[in-house]
Design a protein around this motif. Structure first.
Motif, PDB file in Angstrom:
ATOM      1  N   ILE A  21      28.718  -8.942  54.219  1.00  0.00           N
ATOM      2  CA  ILE A  21      28.648  -7.650  54.904  1.00  0.00           C
ATOM      3  C   ILE A  21      28.869  -7.860  56.400  1.00  0.00           C
ATOM      4  O   ILE A  21      29.639  -7.138  57.031  1.00  0.00           O
ATOM      5  CB  ILE A  21      27.305  -6.948  54.644  1.00  0.00           C
ATOM      6  N   ILE A  22      28.203  -8.857  56.958  1.00  0.00           N
ATOM      7  CA  ILE A  22      28.353  -9.152  58.382  1.00  0.00           C
ATOM      8  C   ILE A  22      29.793  -9.552  58.694  1.00  0.00           C
ATOM      9  O   ILE A  22      30.386  -9.073  59.661  1.00  0.00           O
ATOM     10  CB  ILE A  22      27.353 -10.249  58.814  1.00  0.00           C
ATOM     11  N   GLU A  23      30.368 -10.412  57.866  1.00  0.00           N
ATOM     12  CA  GLU A  23      31.744 -10.870  58.084  1.00  0.00           C
ATOM     13  C   GLU A  23      32.756  -9.732  57.986  1.00  0.00           C
ATOM     14  O   GLU A  23      33.770  -9.729  58.678  1.00  0.00           O
ATOM     15  CB  GLU A  23      32.115 -11.950  57.066  1.00  0.00           C
ATOM     16  N   ASN A  24      32.492  -8.754  57.120  1.00  0.00           N
ATOM     17  CA  ASN A  24      33.430  -7.655  56.882  1.00  0.00           C
ATOM     18  C   ASN A  24      33.087  -6.377  57.627  1.00  0.00           C
ATOM     19  O   ASN A  24      33.719  -5.350  57.398  1.00  0.00           O
ATOM     20  CB  ASN A  24      33.507  -7.367  55.380  1.00  0.00           C
ATOM     21  N   TYR A  25      32.108  -6.442  58.491  1.00  0.00           N
ATOM     22  CA  TYR A  25      31.699  -5.251  59.235  1.00  0.00           C
ATOM     23  C   TYR A  25      32.864  -4.791  60.115  1.00  0.00           C
ATOM     24  O   TYR A  25      33.448  -5.603  60.828  1.00  0.00           O
ATOM     25  CB  TYR A  25      30.462  -5.568  60.087  1.00  0.00           C
ATOM     26  N   ALA A  67      32.012   0.684  54.328  1.00  0.00           N
ATOM     27  CA  ALA A  67      33.292  -0.034  54.363  1.00  0.00           C
ATOM     28  C   ALA A  67      33.082  -1.530  54.150  1.00  0.00           C
ATOM     29  O   ALA A  67      33.819  -2.171  53.389  1.00  0.00           O
ATOM     30  CB  ALA A  67      33.998   0.216  55.695  1.00  0.00           C
ATOM     31  N   ALA A  68      32.071  -2.107  54.793  1.00  0.00           N
ATOM     32  CA  ALA A  68      31.798  -3.539  54.651  1.00  0.00           C
ATOM     33  C   ALA A  68      31.388  -3.881  53.218  1.00  0.00           C
ATOM     34  O   ALA A  68      31.801  -4.913  52.678  1.00  0.00           O
ATOM     35  CB  ALA A  68      30.712  -3.975  55.636  1.00  0.00           C
ATOM     36  N   LEU A  69      30.600  -3.033  52.592  1.00  0.00           N
ATOM     37  CA  LEU A  69      30.181  -3.272  51.212  1.00  0.00           C
ATOM     38  C   LEU A  69      31.362  -3.216  50.251  1.00  0.00           C
ATOM     39  O   LEU A  69      31.513  -4.082  49.384  1.00  0.00           O
ATOM     40  CB  LEU A  69      29.119  -2.251  50.794  1.00  0.00           C
ATOM     41  N   VAL A  70      32.198  -2.200  50.396  1.00  0.00           N
ATOM     42  CA  VAL A  70      33.359  -2.057  49.506  1.00  0.00           C
ATOM     43  C   VAL A  70      34.311  -3.230  49.686  1.00  0.00           C
ATOM     44  O   VAL A  70      34.798  -3.806  48.711  1.00  0.00           O
ATOM     45  CB  VAL A  70      34.068  -0.701  49.736  1.00  0.00           C
ATOM     46  N   LEU A  71      34.555  -3.610  50.920  1.00  0.00           N
ATOM     47  CA  LEU A  71      35.446  -4.738  51.169  1.00  0.00           C
ATOM     48  C   LEU A  71      34.870  -6.028  50.599  1.00  0.00           C
ATOM     49  O   LEU A  71      35.575  -6.818  49.973  1.00  0.00           O
ATOM     50  CB  LEU A  71      35.714  -4.892  52.671  1.00  0.00           C
ATOM     51  N   GLN A  83      36.479  -8.334  47.023  1.00  0.00           N
ATOM     52  CA  GLN A  83      36.953  -9.713  47.072  1.00  0.00           C
ATOM     53  C   GLN A  83      36.575 -10.510  45.830  1.00  0.00           C
ATOM     54  O   GLN A  83      37.365 -11.299  45.338  1.00  0.00           O
ATOM     55  CB  GLN A  83      36.435 -10.402  48.334  1.00  0.00           C
ATOM     56  N   ASP A  84      35.350 -10.309  45.312  1.00  0.00           N
ATOM     57  CA  ASP A  84      34.922 -11.136  44.187  1.00  0.00           C
ATOM     58  C   ASP A  84      33.911 -10.460  43.259  1.00  0.00           C
ATOM     59  O   ASP A  84      33.270 -11.131  42.455  1.00  0.00           O
ATOM     60  CB  ASP A  84      34.346 -12.457  44.694  1.00  0.00           C
ATOM     61  N   GLY A  85      33.746  -9.154  43.376  1.00  0.00           N
ATOM     62  CA  GLY A  85      32.824  -8.450  42.492  1.00  0.00           C
ATOM     63  C   GLY A  85      31.363  -8.679  42.799  1.00  0.00           C
ATOM     64  O   GLY A  85      30.499  -8.406  41.982  1.00  0.00           O
ATOM     65  N   GLN A  86      31.104  -9.188  43.994  1.00  0.00           N
ATOM     66  CA  GLN A  86      29.717  -9.369  44.414  1.00  0.00           C
ATOM     67  C   GLN A  86      29.618  -9.178  45.921  1.00  0.00           C
ATOM     68  O   GLN A  86      30.612  -9.194  46.631  1.00  0.00           O
ATOM     69  CB  GLN A  86      29.176 -10.723  43.989  1.00  0.00           C
ATOM     70  N   VAL A  87      28.388  -8.998  46.374  1.00  0.00           N
ATOM     71  CA  VAL A  87      28.120  -8.731  47.778  1.00  0.00           C
ATOM     72  C   VAL A  87      26.971  -9.617  48.224  1.00  0.00           C
ATOM     73  O   VAL A  87      26.017  -9.834  47.479  1.00  0.00           O
ATOM     74  CB  VAL A  87      27.727  -7.241  47.977  1.00  0.00           C
ATOM     75  N   SER A  88      27.061 -10.131  49.447  1.00  0.00           N
ATOM     76  CA  SER A  88      25.941 -10.849  50.052  1.00  0.00           C
ATOM     77  C   SER A  88      25.804 -10.343  51.486  1.00  0.00           C
ATOM     78  O   SER A  88      26.729  -9.729  52.031  1.00  0.00           O
ATOM     79  CB  SER A  88      26.180 -12.365  50.045  1.00  0.00           C
ATOM     80  N   VAL A  89      24.677 -10.590  52.093  1.00  0.00           N
ATOM     81  CA  VAL A  89      24.439 -10.133  53.464  1.00  0.00           C
ATOM     82  C   VAL A  89      25.455 -10.761  54.418  1.00  0.00           C
ATOM     83  O   VAL A  89      25.992 -10.082  55.289  1.00  0.00           O
ATOM     84  CB  VAL A  89      22.983 -10.429  53.903  1.00  0.00           C
ATOM     85  N   ILE A  90      25.771 -12.046  54.236  1.00  0.00           N
ATOM     86  CA  ILE A  90      26.739 -12.683  55.138  1.00  0.00           C
ATOM     87  C   ILE A  90      28.115 -12.051  54.977  1.00  0.00           C
ATOM     88  O   ILE A  90      28.842 -11.885  55.961  1.00  0.00           O
ATOM     89  CB  ILE A  90      26.780 -14.233  54.976  1.00  0.00           C
TER      90      ILE A  90
END
Length: 178
Positions: A142-146, A125-129, A133-140
């Motif tokens: 993922i943490i923010e959207n967990y 869920a965190a990765l998809v969210l 948002q912007d077509g990219q993912v970062s570790v921060i």
């Protein structure tokens, strides 16, 4: 014809789920992060960690935590913020495959729920969210959207989580080239 319908149906479900997640983000986003460095555990707000990731500015608790754990804040910040570009629809396909489950399980050794239950689902869920948002993912991100109030992070293994995100990007690219 049946396959096209199933693909369209899956895309519509993904897009509507993402839309609902975006509308309800504040209710489901993590508020606290527990950084684990072996015997050291520090609970801090996700906002505090996000500020560090965005600006490089260390709060007193992060400064102490990194010093005790003998971690270089610049390196940690790099792993937190380095983006990995992904296509949302293909990311969904990979995350719901056996390869995606392996990658999710490996990342959830670093970023996980306090109860260690439903780690794969929360991470998905965190990765998809994050990707929506912007077509990219970062570790921060993922943490923010967990999707739990608190998320735990094994600070010594942040590099491993970042490498797995890169692997996820490669898997998505492989699907695109197939």
């Amino acid at each position: 014809m049946r396959f096209k319908f199933l693909g369209l149906r899956r895309a519509l479900v993904l897009l509507s789920s993402t839309y609902l997640l975006l509308l309800s983000t504040p209710a489901f986003a993590a508020e606290r992060v527990v950084l684990n460095y072996g015997i050291f555990r520090e609970s801090l707000s996700v906002e505090e960690l996000s500020t560090f990731a965005q600006t490089g500015e260390l709060s007193r608790s992060l400064r102490v935590n990194f010093a005790l754990a003998r971690q270089d804040p610049k390196v940690i910040r790099q792993y937190l913020t380095e983006p990995v570009k992904v296509n949302l629809l293909f990311l969904d396909r990979v995350l719901n495959s056996s390869i995606g489950n392996i990658i999710l399980d490996q990342i959830s050794q670093v970023i996980y729920t306090p109860s260690r239950r439903a780690d794969r689902q929360a991470l998905r869920a965190a990765l998809v969210l994050s990707a929506s948002q912007d077509g990219q993912v970062s570790v921060i991100e993922i943490i923010e959207n967990y999707p739990t109030n608190e998320v735990e992070v094994d600070g010594k293994r942040l590099e491993s989580a970042y490498r797995q995100l890169r692997r996820l990007q490669t898997s998505v690219q492989d699907l695109l080239n197939f």
